[in-house]
Design a protein around this motif. Structure first.
Motif, PDB file in Angstrom:
ATOM      1  N   ASP A 160      -8.268  -5.548   5.891  1.00  0.00           N
ATOM      2  CA  ASP A 160      -9.661  -4.583   4.975  1.00  0.00           C
ATOM      3  C   ASP A 160      -9.733  -3.407   5.489  1.00  0.00           C
ATOM      4  O   ASP A 160      -9.666  -2.439   4.804  1.00  0.00           O
ATOM      5  N   ASP A 161      -9.934  -2.784   6.584  1.00  0.00           N
ATOM      6  CA  ASP A 161      -9.816  -1.984   7.370  1.00  0.00           C
ATOM      7  C   ASP A 161      -9.143  -0.809   7.432  1.00  0.00           C
ATOM      8  O   ASP A 161      -8.774   0.243   7.570  1.00  0.00           O
ATOM      9  N   ALA A 162      -7.718  -1.500   7.540  1.00  0.00           N
ATOM     10  CA  ALA A 162      -6.575  -0.666   7.538  1.00  0.00           C
ATOM     11  C   ALA A 162      -6.951  -0.247   6.036  1.00  0.00           C
ATOM     12  O   ALA A 162      -5.803   0.759   6.196  1.00  0.00           O
ATOM     13  N   TRP A 163      -6.414  -1.100   5.055  1.00  0.00           N
ATOM     14  CA  TRP A 163      -6.823  -0.491   4.064  1.00  0.00           C
ATOM     15  C   TRP A 163      -7.482   0.821   3.652  1.00  0.00           C
ATOM     16  O   TRP A 163      -6.805   1.631   3.115  1.00  0.00           O
ATOM     17  N   ALA A 164      -8.719   0.315   4.172  1.00  0.00           N
ATOM     18  CA  ALA A 164      -9.873   1.339   3.649  1.00  0.00           C
ATOM     19  C   ALA A 164      -8.960   2.831   4.106  1.00  0.00           C
ATOM     20  O   ALA A 164      -9.680   3.774   3.995  1.00  0.00           O
ATOM     21  N   TYR A 165      -9.241   2.568   5.556  1.00  0.00           N
ATOM     22  CA  TYR A 165      -8.237   3.357   6.069  1.00  0.00           C
ATOM     23  C   TYR A 165      -7.344   4.191   5.591  1.00  0.00           C
ATOM     24  O   TYR A 165      -8.008   5.896   5.345  1.00  0.00           O
ATOM     25  N   TYR A 166      -6.656   3.742   5.051  1.00  0.00           N
ATOM     26  CA  TYR A 166      -4.836   4.321   4.628  1.00  0.00           C
ATOM     27  C   TYR A 166      -5.456   5.298   3.379  1.00  0.00           C
ATOM     28  O   TYR A 166      -4.883   5.911   2.966  1.00  0.00           O
ATOM     29  N   MET A 167      -5.861   4.613   2.172  1.00  0.00           N
ATOM     30  CA  MET A 167      -6.850   5.035   1.577  1.00  0.00           C
ATOM     31  C   MET A 167      -7.859   6.228   1.477  1.00  0.00           C
ATOM     32  O   MET A 167      -7.743   7.321   0.615  1.00  0.00           O
ATOM     33  N   ALA A 168      -8.386   6.262   1.877  1.00  0.00           N
ATOM     34  CA  ALA A 168      -9.049   7.175   2.262  1.00  0.00           C
ATOM     35  C   ALA A 168      -8.877   8.368   3.581  1.00  0.00           C
ATOM     36  O   ALA A 168      -9.126   9.660   3.395  1.00  0.00           O
ATOM     37  N   ASN A 169      -7.791   8.483   4.178  1.00  0.00           N
ATOM     38  CA  ASN A 169      -6.897   8.912   5.119  1.00  0.00           C
ATOM     39  C   ASN A 169      -5.915   9.348   4.895  1.00  0.00           C
ATOM     40  O   ASN A 169      -5.305  11.139   5.165  1.00  0.00           O
ATOM     41  N   GLU A 170      -5.012   8.949   4.038  1.00  0.00           N
ATOM     42  CA  GLU A 170      -3.530   8.680   4.368  1.00  0.00           C
ATOM     43  C   GLU A 170      -2.993   8.576   2.638  1.00  0.00           C
ATOM     44  O   GLU A 170      -1.623   9.339   2.576  1.00  0.00           O
ATOM     45  N   ASN A 171      -3.316   8.124   1.692  1.00  0.00           N
ATOM     46  CA  ASN A 171      -3.130   8.368   0.545  1.00  0.00           C
ATOM     47  C   ASN A 171      -2.744   9.090  -0.600  1.00  0.00           C
ATOM     48  O   ASN A 171      -1.922   9.610  -0.683  1.00  0.00           O
ATOM     49  N   LYS A 172      -3.572   9.910  -0.368  1.00  0.00           N
ATOM     50  CA  LYS A 172      -4.314  11.139  -1.074  1.00  0.00           C
ATOM     51  C   LYS A 172      -3.353  11.553  -2.365  1.00  0.00           C
ATOM     52  O   LYS A 172      -2.520  12.438  -2.692  1.00  0.00           O
ATOM     53  N   GLY A 173      -3.922  10.196  -2.750  1.00  0.00           N
ATOM     54  CA  GLY A 173      -3.566  10.386  -4.673  1.00  0.00           C
ATOM     55  C   GLY A 173      -2.056   9.651  -4.787  1.00  0.00           C
ATOM     56  O   GLY A 173      -0.960  10.180  -6.124  1.00  0.00           O
ATOM     57  N   ARG A 174      -0.617   9.485  -4.047  1.00  0.00           N
ATOM     58  CA  ARG A 174       0.266   8.878  -3.705  1.00  0.00           C
ATOM     59  C   ARG A 174       0.443   7.820  -4.338  1.00  0.00           C
ATOM     60  O   ARG A 174      -0.004   6.823  -4.241  1.00  0.00           O
ATOM     61  N   GLY A 175       1.712   7.627  -4.461  1.00  0.00           N
ATOM     62  CA  GLY A 175       1.332   6.062  -5.214  1.00  0.00           C
ATOM     63  C   GLY A 175       1.963   4.813  -3.857  1.00  0.00           C
ATOM     64  O   GLY A 175       2.312   5.654  -3.071  1.00  0.00           O
TER      65      GLY A 175
END
Length: 325
Positions: A99-114
């Motif tokens: 859960d922490d890894a997914w939340a971090y990814y979405m907050a810091n890495e995803n930036k609207g990407r698929g």
């Protein structure tokens, strides 16, 4: 390695400008001598990432977070095939880390990407759990290119594509469909799943989704793009294979079937003892010296699907980008 024993080299190249991401939760591999692993990657974690994820790097940026998983020693002890290991932490630690890894990814890495979400075995259980809570029917679903959920049971109501494991994310039925789930488990045609096998099991009004990556529209696939891990096998008489992976065109045939109340990818090995190539490259889970019908070809799920899955992800990435210019 072709049937006549001739060989050629296929080079891999990652795409540094890949248009989408892949977020991966790995299966039960930790050799840490406790019930729960630590967060330090060992050779086993690196090796499974190379085997099950790295090839997707030609289509996506890859993310493979460590998590405090239920260890291989604890799994063996629970099956009665190994000694008990000391308790450390709890089963809840794995979910908290994912859960922490997914939340971090979405907050810091995803930036609207698929993003393609990938899991196998224990990893698939974690993927289904966190997607149900954080993706299914949530804003993040808009970023979902697909989910590849291997070596488990992903369920839908019989005759339908959506409404079981997830409430609003359907099963994929074509390579250009996005926002959907690809799911399968593999068993030999000569060792079908036992009644108690957990992977691909149909339960009550729900049935397991079976997506054959090599034949998404159904029917037999005569030449799935399998990437076996080389290991220490003799792949062809008289030749040493130095690459970490091996392809064996035409050596297996795959097809989604329903048998013993299970939906799964059935693997037939087209062995020819008269040619110089290995007759049977697959690795079974073994119990009491024989292939275990409750596990099937679980260890090879990702290998068997890999080449076709990479091709599918490439098509899905193009479709997602076209819909999200």
């Amino acid at each position: 390695v072709k049937a006549d024993g001739s060989t050629s080299i296929e080079k891999f190249k990652a795409d540094p400008n890949a248009p989408i991401d892949c977020f991966y939760i790995y299966p039960t591999v930790s050799l840490d001598p406790f019930t729960t692993s630590d967060l330090m990657p060992g050779p086993e974690e690196f090796n499974v990432v190379k085997s099950q994820l790295a090839r997707f790097g030609s289509k996506c940026r890859i993310y493979a977070p460590m998590y405090r998983q239920f260890s291989l020693g604890a799994l063996r002890a629970g099956r009665g095939t190994g000694a008990a290991v000391p308790t450390r932490g709890s089963r809840a630690d794995a979910g908290a880390d994912v859960d922490d890894a997914w939340a971090y990814y979405m907050a810091n890495e995803n930036k609207g990407r698929g993003v393609v979400i990938i899991g196998h075995s224990q990893g698939s259980g974690q993927v289904q759990r966190f997607m149900a809570a954080s993706v299914d029917g949530k804003p993040a679903q808009a970023n979902l290119v697909s989910a590849i959920i291997m070596g488990t049971t992903f369920s839908v109501p019989k005759g339908k594509d959506v409404g079981g494991t997830f409430k609003s994310i359907p099963a994929c039925r074509s390579a250009s469909q996005t926002g959907c789930v690809i799911s399968f488990s593999t068993y030999r045609d000569t060792v079908p799943p036992s009644d108690t096998a957990g992977f691909g099991a149909n339960r009550g009004e729900n049935e397991a989704v079976c997506t054959n990556p090599a034949a998404m529209g159904g029917g037999k696939a005569a030449n799935p793009k399998v990437y076996w891990s080389t290991g220490d096998k003799e792949w062809v008489k008289g030749k040493k294979i130095d690459t970490p992976f091996v392809m064996t065109p035409g050596l297996i045939t795959t097809e989604c079937v329903t048998k013993n109340n299970h939906n799964y990818v059935e693997v037939h090995v087209n062995a020819d003892p008269n040619d110089p190539r290995i007759d049977d490259p697959a690795t079974d889970v073994v119990a009491q010296g024989k292939p275990d019908p409750s596990w099937g070809l679980h260890l090879n799920d990702a290998n068997i699907g890999m080449g076709d899955l990479v091709d599918i992800v490439g098509k899905q990435a193009a479709a997602w980008k076209k819909a999200h210019p």
